[in-house]
Design a protein around this motif. Structure first.
Motif, mmCIF file in Angstrom:
data_model
loop_
_atom_site.group_PDB
_atom_site.id
_atom_site.type_symbol
_atom_site.label_atom_id
_atom_site.label_comp_id
_atom_site.label_asym_id
_atom_site.label_seq_id
_atom_site.Cartn_x
_atom_site.Cartn_y
_atom_site.Cartn_z
ATOM 1 N N PHE A 86 1.865 -15.087 -9.392
ATOM 2 C CA PHE A 86 1.789 -14.115 -8.189
ATOM 3 C C PHE A 86 0.234 -13.784 -8.102
ATOM 4 O O PHE A 86 -0.573 -13.897 -8.896
ATOM 5 N N ARG A 87 -0.297 -13.227 -6.751
ATOM 6 C CA ARG A 87 -1.178 -12.764 -6.377
ATOM 7 C C ARG A 87 -1.060 -11.206 -6.390
ATOM 8 O O ARG A 87 -0.210 -10.839 -5.939
ATOM 9 N N ALA A 88 -2.138 -10.372 -7.165
ATOM 10 C CA ALA A 88 -2.228 -9.178 -7.017
ATOM 11 C C ALA A 88 -2.851 -8.505 -5.974
ATOM 12 O O ALA A 88 -3.937 -7.767 -5.884
ATOM 13 N N ASP A 89 -1.896 -8.720 -4.768
ATOM 14 C CA ASP A 89 -2.693 -8.125 -3.479
ATOM 15 C C ASP A 89 -1.957 -6.851 -2.856
ATOM 16 O O ASP A 89 -1.931 -6.621 -1.633
ATOM 17 N N ASN A 90 -1.649 -5.987 -3.827
ATOM 18 C CA ASN A 90 -0.950 -4.862 -3.480
ATOM 19 C C ASN A 90 -1.397 -3.880 -4.355
ATOM 20 O O ASN A 90 -0.908 -3.785 -5.494
ATOM 21 N N ASP A 108 -5.788 -2.256 -9.035
ATOM 22 C CA ASP A 108 -6.869 -1.521 -8.309
ATOM 23 C C ASP A 108 -6.902 -1.694 -7.003
ATOM 24 O O ASP A 108 -6.367 -2.876 -6.360
ATOM 25 N N ASN A 109 -7.750 -0.810 -6.233
ATOM 26 C CA ASN A 109 -7.960 -0.999 -4.863
ATOM 27 C C ASN A 109 -8.782 -2.310 -4.528
ATOM 28 O O ASN A 109 -9.743 -2.434 -5.362
ATOM 29 N N ASN A 115 -7.936 -1.820 4.620
ATOM 30 C CA ASN A 115 -6.325 -2.112 4.270
ATOM 31 C C ASN A 115 -6.091 -2.546 2.820
ATOM 32 O O ASN A 115 -5.012 -3.410 2.777
ATOM 33 N N GLU A 116 -7.043 -2.451 1.956
ATOM 34 C CA GLU A 116 -6.862 -2.948 0.684
ATOM 35 C C GLU A 116 -6.737 -1.641 -0.212
ATOM 36 O O GLU A 116 -6.847 -1.907 -1.703
ATOM 37 N N ARG A 124 0.859 -1.232 -0.002
ATOM 38 C CA ARG A 124 0.107 0.011 0.056
ATOM 39 C C ARG A 124 0.761 1.346 0.095
ATOM 40 O O ARG A 124 0.348 2.263 -0.038
ATOM 41 N N THR A 125 2.199 1.202 -0.058
ATOM 42 C CA THR A 125 3.034 2.191 -0.029
ATOM 43 C C THR A 125 3.808 2.568 -1.272
ATOM 44 O O THR A 125 4.991 2.837 -1.003
#
Ligand SMILES: *[C@@H]1O[C@H](CO)[C@@H](O)[C@H](O)[C@H]1NC(C)=O
Ligand SMILES: *[C@@H]1O[C@H](CO)[C@@H](O)[C@H](O)[C@H]1NC(C)=O
Ligand SMILES: *[C@@H]1O[C@H](CO)[C@@H](O)[C@H](O)[C@H]1NC(C)=O
Ligand SMILES: *[C@@H]1O[C@H](CO)[C@@H](O)[C@H](O)[C@H]1NC(C)=O
Ligand SMILES: *[C@@H]1O[C@H](CO)[C@@H](O)[C@H](O)[C@H]1NC(C)=O
Ligand SMILES: *[C@@H]1O[C@H](CO)[C@@H](O)[C@H](O)[C@H]1NC(C)=O
Ligand SMILES: *[C@@H]1O[C@H](CO)[C@@H](O)[C@H](O)[C@H]1NC(C)=O
Ligand SMILES: *[C@@H]1O[C@H](CO)[C@@H](O)[C@H](O)[C@H]1NC(C)=O
Ligand SMILES: *[C@@H]1O[C@H](CO)[C@@H](O)[C@H](O)[C@H]1NC(C)=O
Ligand SMILES: *[C@@H]1O[C@H](CO)[C@@H](O)[C@H](O)[C@H]1NC(C)=O
Ligand SMILES: *[C@@H]1O[C@H](CO)[C@@H](O)[C@H](O)[C@H]1NC(C)=O
Ligand SMILES: *[C@@H]1O[C@H](CO)[C@@H](O)[C@H](O)[C@H]1NC(C)=O
Ligand SMILES: [Cu+2]
Length: 563
Positions: free
Chosen positions: A515-519, A544-545, A550-551, A94-95
């Motif tokens: 990979f998983r696009a969890d960021n 995307d968000n 926290n996502e 998230r940064t």
């Protein structure tokens, strides 16, 4: 651990709520660093030249932290160049604003400007590196990131007696900006470096008093070498005479212990290896030499040397030598690469995505575009592309454009497959032209991605170390020739594939990653050979968000540099 003391004292003086309570008074959960980017006259190869450094050091200072710590690095740019710093391999959940690649996640720090990179290190431990992510400043603007496990958590391998950072790099006698600018003008490949270095030293050089770096060891003790390839353009072999290395971690993820006499390491990759000083006495040669299995691509063939020096050994005693592999030793490289496996233990499971939402195939290779002013290149220039798109850098950062909805900066039509199907690893098409574009590939939050990176024979097939920002990925497959989805996917390793942030696409072959696009954010994907990045072998994913807490991408810090 002096570092942690100084961190604690500094935190105390700053009256920040930086430190956790007893009993670990000297432990600090917020690590403050100050990076002054300054010119420094440095002597290597017996000639002095001014280089861009952090705090006057080459290699730069090591950044220490523990898993779950907050790191705040205040960077002040005192040089004439625009600067940005990337924390290579740090996930930056998230940064994205702290990730660093210029014009992708931030505008650069111009002369006189200051920016504090503020990020957490979440779920990672091991060795990474920081480096400049603009121009060719990475050549001298780089250093180690050492992430220790959480306090009280042991390594999943025998505790070493001591840890040593080993940074491999390349050295040019000329100014590196002059080297790449000359190449862009001519349309041809840039000059190769004049030497490789190990912790800043090339080793003995003719007519030069330099003796190379010394790694001091004591007989019987075990050492953890944190090896980093910070070179601009070369994959390297690393070897120590009469000593095997046991690899326990790559790119800050644990692997099953792998014993080897030679490691292969691409720019941007890191390798932690245990070495036991089992010889009692003596001096042993350490070598770093290029790996390049494309005959027409020039490399710097000068092997960097250092010495493993047992305590009690006379300086005058002779050094036991070793012969590095030849630069075209594909078999040595393949054997090493194919042997790496995730540790995949109960505590450190390999969370490989088992189902795939987005199946992507990107070609990675070179090309030739017209350039009327390129006299040396006969009116054309070498370029590079992914899926035939030569990425053109925007003039404001993609992440800014995304967050603030600024249109006209990028488009979201990066192709999921090569626009033209051809025999990627056979005779290249006569037309090697590419298309310009600032295109991203858009992914919903939490989507799973399988990306096959396919080398092409445009100009020549070549090994490309591809780096993804914002994520680790699993290397589920690798092969020669053209990727064949039906046949090749059957042999994917979905159990314990190695997890990394930078992977070599073999010359004339392919590599498959998941990979998983969890960021959420904008994440750069590019070749880590700087010459290929400069030529356009790069693109970005826009994630995307999510809908939950926290996502979402956090808002930018107030000191984010402006364009
Ligand atoms: C640094 O080196 C350059 C030559 O490369 C020289 O002109 C300059 O005077 C040196 N500066 C210092 C402070 O030594
Ligand atoms: C880092 O983690 C701390 C504690 O969880 C949190 O308060 C802080 O906002 C996080 N910082 C960033 C930059 O994400
Ligand atoms: C590159 O190499 C050529 C040939 O050795 C040399 O003439 C030229 O000055 C070099 N360029 C730079 C920027 O060092
Ligand atoms: C080293 O010095 C000798 C004698 O001064 C000279 O002949 C030789 O060319 C020099 N070698 C290099 C690489 O500069
Ligand atoms: C080093 O490791 C290799 C396996 O890669 C093994 O064959 C060899 O015997 C080992 N050598 C030493 C000196 O332990
Ligand atoms: C490095 O070695 C390769 C072959 O081993 C050769 O083709 C190339 O010209 C050499 N590069 C330089 C700069 O000497
Ligand atoms: C490596 O290059 C040498 C010449 O420099 C050549 O003799 C040898 O056959 C090459 N090996 C491979 C595996 O291509
Ligand atoms: C592609 O972009 C480069 C700048 O990155 C520019 O020099 C070149 O002229 C462009 N080519 C075309 C065909 O637009
Ligand atoms: C692609 O080219 C290679 C090398 O010339 C050749 O062996 C292979 O058969 C070709 N593949 C196809 C599908 O044409
Ligand atoms: C790449 O794009 C250029 C420019 O549009 C085109 O001429 C060329 O055929 C394309 N090549 C491939 C392999 O798609
Ligand atoms: C992400 O997707 C997986 C299934 O692929 C699911 O188990 C998980 O709960 C999802 N996570 C979030 C945060 O949506
Ligand atoms: C430095 O960055 C600013 C902002 O992006 C840009 O306007 C300027 O041209 C850059 N300076 C140089 C020398 O590239
Ligand atoms: Cu490349």
């Amino acid at each position: 651990m002096g570092k942690q003391h100084s961190c604690w004292f500094r935190a105390l003086f700053l009256l920040s709520v930086a430190c956790i309570s007893l009993p670990s008074l000297v432990e600090c959960r917020v690590r403050h660093y100050k990076f002054n980017v300054v010119m420094k006259n440095t002597t290597r190869l017996c000639s002095s030249k001014p280089i861009v450094t952090v705090n006057g050091k080459f290699p730069g200072p090591t950044l220490y932290a523990r898993e779950d710590d907050t790191v705040i690095v205040k960077v002040v740019n005192h040089v004439k160049y625009n600067v940005s710093i990337h924390w290579h391999g740090v996930r930056q959940i998230r940064t994205g604003w702290a990730d660093g690649p210029a014009y992708i996640t931030q505008c650069p720090l111009q002369t006189g400007q200051t920016y504090s990179y503020n990020f957490n290190i979440t779920g990672q431990r091991g060795t990474l590196l920081w480096h400049a992510h603009i121009l060719w400043l990475r050549a001298t603007l780089h250093g180690a990131i050492v992430i220790l496990p959480k306090l009280g958590v042991p390594y999943p391998f025998p505790k070493p007696d001591k840890e040593l950072v080993v940074i491999l790099a390349e050295w040019w006698k000329s100014d590196t900006e002059a080297v790449i600018n000359e190449a862009l003008k001519s349309g041809l490949a840039p000059n190769v470096s004049d030497a490789h270095t190990i912790n800043g030293h090339p080793g003995p050089v003719p007519n030069c008093s330099s003796q190379g770096y010394t790694l001091p060891v004591e007989g019987g003790k075990t050492y953890l070498l944190r090896i980093i390839n910070a070179a601009l353009n070369e994959e390297l072999f690393f070897k120590i005479a009469k000593h095997n290395l046991t690899v326990v971690e790559v790119d800050a993820t644990y692997v099953k212990p792998l014993e080897t006499d030679t490691i292969v390491i691409a720019p941007g990759q890191t390798t932690n290896a245990l070495i036991t000083a089992e010889r009692k006495t003596g001096k042993y040669l350490i070598t770093a030499s290029p790996f390049m299995d494309t005959p027409i691509v020039a490399t710097d063939n000068v092997t960097a040397t250092a010495t493993l020096h047992y305590s009690g050994t006379l300086a005058s005693s002779s050094t036991t030598l070793t012969i590095p592999p030849p630069r075209n030793a594909t078999s040595v490289s393949d054997k090493f690469t194919n042997s790496l496996r995730s540790l995949n233990s109960k505590k450190y499971p390999a969370k490989v995505p088992k189902t795939v939402d987005h199946k992507l195939l990107f070609t990675a290779g070179l090309g030739v575009n017209p350039c009327p002013t390129c006299k040396a290149g006969n009116g054309s220039r070498a370029v590079a592309s992914m899926n035939n798109i030569t990425f053109v850098m925007p003039t404001i950062a993609l992440l800014q454009a995304h967050f603030f909805n600024i249109s006209g900066v990028f488009t979201t039509d990066f192709p999921s497959n090569p626009p033209t199907v051809f025999n990627y690893t056979g005779t290249p098409p006569a037309n090697m032209a590419t298309k310009n574009g600032t295109k991203v590939y858009r992914l919903p939050y939490n989507a799973t991605v399988e990306l096959v990176l396919q080398d092409t024979g445009m100009i020549a097939p070549e090994n490309h170390p591809i780096h993804l920002h914002g994520f680790n990925f699993f290397v589920v497959g690798r092969g020669l020739g053209n990727y064949n989805a039906r046949k090749d996917s059957k042999s994917f390793n979905l159990v314990d594939p190695v997890e990394r942030n930078t992977v070599g696409v073999p010359s004339g072959g392919w590599t498959a990653i998941r990979f998983r696009a969890d960021n959420p954010g904008v994440w750069f994907l590019h070749c880590h050979l700087e010459v290929h990045t400069t030529w356009g072998l790069k693109m970005a994913f826009l994630v995307d968000n999510g809908k939950g807490p926290n996502e979402s991408l956090l808002p930018p810090p107030s000191d984010l540099p402006k364009c």
